[in-house]
Motif scaffolding. Structure first.
Motif, PDB file in Angstrom:
ATOM      1  N   ASP A  70       0.919  -1.228   0.203  1.00 42.54           N
ATOM      2  CA  ASP A  70      -0.001   0.032  -0.115  1.00 42.54           C
ATOM      3  C   ASP A  70       0.989   1.273   0.013  1.00 42.54           C
ATOM      4  OD1 ASP A  70      -2.310   1.621   0.209  1.00 42.54           O
ATOM      5  OD2 ASP A  70      -3.255   0.352   1.562  1.00 42.54           O
ATOM      6  N   ASN A 165      -8.930   8.498   1.394  1.00 40.39           N
ATOM      7  CA  ASN A 165      -8.977   7.218   1.996  1.00 40.39           C
ATOM      8  C   ASN A 165      -7.647   7.010   3.242  1.00 40.39           C
ATOM      9  OD1 ASN A 165     -11.190   6.144   1.039  1.00 40.39           O
ATOM     10  ND2 ASN A 165     -10.297   4.854  -0.555  1.00 40.39           N
ATOM     11  N   THR A 380      -2.388  -3.584   4.452  1.00 40.33           N
ATOM     12  CA  THR A 380      -2.969  -2.496   3.686  1.00 40.33           C
ATOM     13  C   THR A 380      -3.922  -1.744   4.577  1.00 40.33           C
ATOM     14  OG1 THR A 380      -4.894  -4.099   3.187  1.00 40.33           O
ATOM     15  CG2 THR A 380      -2.673  -4.111   1.790  1.00 40.33           C
ATOM     16  N   ARG A 381      -4.422  -0.805   3.879  1.00 38.33           N
ATOM     17  CA  ARG A 381      -5.521   0.066   4.921  1.00 38.33           C
ATOM     18  C   ARG A 381      -6.759  -0.795   4.983  1.00 38.33           C
ATOM     19  NH1 ARG A 381      -4.834   5.973   1.907  1.00 38.33           N
ATOM     20  NH2 ARG A 381      -2.644   6.455   2.274  1.00 38.33           N
ATOM     21  N   GLN A 382      -6.933  -1.476   4.037  1.00 36.18           N
ATOM     22  CA  GLN A 382      -8.355  -2.473   4.366  1.00 36.18           C
ATOM     23  C   GLN A 382      -8.196  -3.292   5.230  1.00 36.18           C
ATOM     24  OE1 GLN A 382     -11.312  -2.622   2.245  1.00 36.18           O
ATOM     25  NE2 GLN A 382     -11.674  -3.323   4.209  1.00 36.18           N
ATOM     26  N   CYS A 383      -6.897  -4.122   5.573  1.00 37.85           N
ATOM     27  CA  CYS A 383      -6.682  -4.783   6.473  1.00 37.85           C
ATOM     28  C   CYS A 383      -6.601  -4.258   7.934  1.00 37.85           C
ATOM     29  CB  CYS A 383      -5.224  -5.643   6.361  1.00 37.85           C
ATOM     30  SG  CYS A 383      -4.883  -6.713   7.732  1.00 37.85           S
ATOM     31  N   ASN A 386     -10.084  -3.459   8.793  1.00 34.30           N
ATOM     32  CA  ASN A 386     -10.917  -4.688   9.444  1.00 34.30           C
ATOM     33  C   ASN A 386     -10.355  -5.211  10.604  1.00 34.30           C
ATOM     34  OD1 ASN A 386     -11.853  -4.966   6.707  1.00 34.30           O
ATOM     35  ND2 ASN A 386     -10.328  -6.872   6.158  1.00 34.30           N
ATOM     36  N   ILE A 469     -13.258   2.950   2.635  1.00 33.10           N
ATOM     37  CA  ILE A 469     -13.069   1.781   3.067  1.00 33.10           C
ATOM     38  C   ILE A 469     -13.752   1.373   4.410  1.00 33.10           C
ATOM     39  CG2 ILE A 469     -11.113   0.297   3.847  1.00 33.10           C
ATOM     40  CD1 ILE A 469      -9.081   2.256   2.741  1.00 33.10           C
ATOM     41  N   GLN A 472     -14.641  -5.315   6.196  1.00 32.39           N
ATOM     42  CA  GLN A 472     -15.091  -6.607   5.693  1.00 32.39           C
ATOM     43  C   GLN A 472     -14.898  -7.832   6.656  1.00 32.39           C
ATOM     44  OE1 GLN A 472     -12.606  -6.820   2.105  1.00 32.39           O
ATOM     45  NE2 GLN A 472     -13.688  -5.147   0.998  1.00 32.39           N
TER      46      GLN A 472
END
Length: 473
Positions: A70, A165, A380-383, A386, A469, A472
């Motif tokens: 990222d 983001n 990552t930012r998504q991780c 989460n 984001i 998830q």
């Protein structure tokens, strides 16, 4: 508006924004006199050598994480931004304790091997109060995340942050958009729709005879007006029937506070709640209270736990009835609370300033590092979103009462400190370093005080876009 009046307005906004962060984060203003570095108890020293932070196993250490996963992430580095408003000319060093804390924590973490072997590289930003959006624009170009920061005018940067983001674990937030913002998690949340009313419930237990004799110290500052509306709902939840003496103080000061003090006297007040800060105008008000011959119990935000109130009371003794509600451990407990001792040790070793906001930034850094460790190579930012959304019990290793960062919910606990002379002590509960907890301490606030529209997930809808984001499964 002339230049002098504009300067006064900006200064007042700075004071008010710092105050709101105080309410949100137990900001203690200046370092508390008598708290110095170098150690803490034997337990604190043991925690230093064992690679832990209080009761928290260190999230830092060697590893084999790899990949440019990222922005700001390489095989060897993790770039994060942090910062404060220390360059604000009207209040030099504003919230400097936050950057001091994050800088010390970065060094502490890197000495252990970083996060899974990646070295943390921090960029220390100075928003100087009015430059928060400029700072965020810069961070959007290079940083992986913002961590442990606190900008008094964060409302000016929130649209930029969300648009790029930039996931964040701030030390504190001020504006409603940031407090309930998307991709934001805090060690000690202060959402707009819920508040910690422990101070009022504990006052009801220590002074049950005053439930009909308290009033709020009014102000013309909009942010304080909002804070007072929330305080009123919390007081009522704790069983107080507040007086309405009709006193409103000008945030820029009054020629004389005696008429206002007289009004409280005529109203029969025996207790006063202040959402204002311990600044000269407030001290002049309490001088007037003494002059008219009343001696009320004073209850205030955690901002009243700090050097300014100490010094004033050391000279005047007019705040010997002062009580302040907190969800953090006292700095005076560094010798008996390992996490506080560790914080003081690390920051003092670098010549930094120790204060409650510094502990707040430290908690948020540790929260970020704990989530980052779990992401491993998939950083990552998504991780991160989460992992952060899945952390529902957090106390920064013992720095503060447990919170729920994943759900953006405040603590159900609190303690009250009191001031006598220049010495703060824990007034309630009686056992040093202990909190009192109850589900009823978390009070849902009136939507009219929120300042922003919230979606069903309690996220501010103001700057939401399709690419934000979200957690998830």
């Amino acid at each position: 508006m002339n230049r002098k009046k504009t300067a006064r307005l900006v200064a007042a906004l700075a004071m008010s924004a710092a105050l709101v962060s105080a309410c949100a984060t137990d900001r203690g203003g200046d370092a508390v006199t008598g708290v110095t570095g170098g150690g803490g108890s034997g337990d604190s020293q043991a925690s230093a050598s064992s690679g832990s932070f209080g009761t928290l196993d260190s999230p830092c250490g060697d590893g084999e994480a790899k990949g440019a996963t990222d922005q700001g992430i390489t095989d060897t580095e993790i770039r994060i931004g942090y910062g404060d408003d220390r360059g604000y000319a009207q209040s030099p060093g504003l919230n400097k304790e936050m950057s001091d804390a994050v800088s010390a924590m970065i060094d502490w973490c890197n000495e252990q091997g970083g996060i899974n072997g990646r070295t943390i590289v921090g960029t220390d930003y100075d928003a100087a109060l009015t430059q928060a959006n400029t700072v965020m624009q810069e961070a959007c170009r290079s940083e992986f995340m913002m961590v442990g920061h606190g900008f008094a005018m964060d409302q000016t940067a929130e649209q930029t942050r969300v648009a790029c983001n930039m996931a964040a674990v701030p030390g504190f937030t001020v504006s409603p958009e940031a407090a309930n913002g998307p991709m934001t998690y805090q060690g000690v949340p202060f959402p707009v729709d819920y508040g910690n009313a422990a101070a009022w419930f504990q006052m009801a237990q220590t002074h049950p005879d005053l439930k009909n004799d308290f009033d709020l110290v009014g102000s013309t500052m909009p942010t304080i007006i909002t804070s007072l509306a929330k305080s009123r709902s919390m007081a009522e939840a704790a069983g107080f029937k507040l007086k309405d003496c009709g006193v409103t103080l000008n945030y820029q000061g009054e020629p004389s506070y005696v008429p206002f003090a007289e009004k409280y006297k005529q109203c029969g007040v025996k207790g006063l709640w202040t959402s204002r800060s311990p600044v000269p105008n407030e001290f002049n008000f309490f001088k007037a209270v003494e002059q008219v011959g009343i001696d009320p119990i004073i209850l205030g935000e955690a901002t009243w736990y700090g050097n300014a109130a100490q010094q004033f009371n050391k000279e005047s003794g007019l705040l010997d009835n002062l009580n302040a509600g907190m969800t953090f451990q006292m700095l005076e407990h560094a010798d008996s609370v390992p996490a506080v001792g560790k914080y003081v040790e690390l920051v003092s070793a670098k010549g930094g300033k120790t204060a409650l906001l510094g502990m707040q930034a430290t908690s948020s850094f540790l929260l970020w590092a704990t989530a980052a460790k779990e992401c491993g190579s998939d950083l990552t930012r998504q991780c991160m979103v989460n992992e952060l959304a899945d952390i529902h019990e957090w106390d920064g290793g013992g720095l503060h009462a447990p919170t729920d960062p994943g759900k953006n919910m405040p603590a159900e606990c609190g303690l009250t400190v009191s001031l006598k002379g220049a010495e703060y002590t824990q007034a309630y509960p009686a056992d040093k370093g202990e909190f009192e907890c109850a589900a009823e301490y978390v009070v849902k606030t009136d939507p009219s005080t929120w300042g922003t529209d919230l979606g069903p997930d309690r996220i501010s809808t103001k700057f939401l876009g399709p690419n934000v984001i979200k957690p998830q499964d």
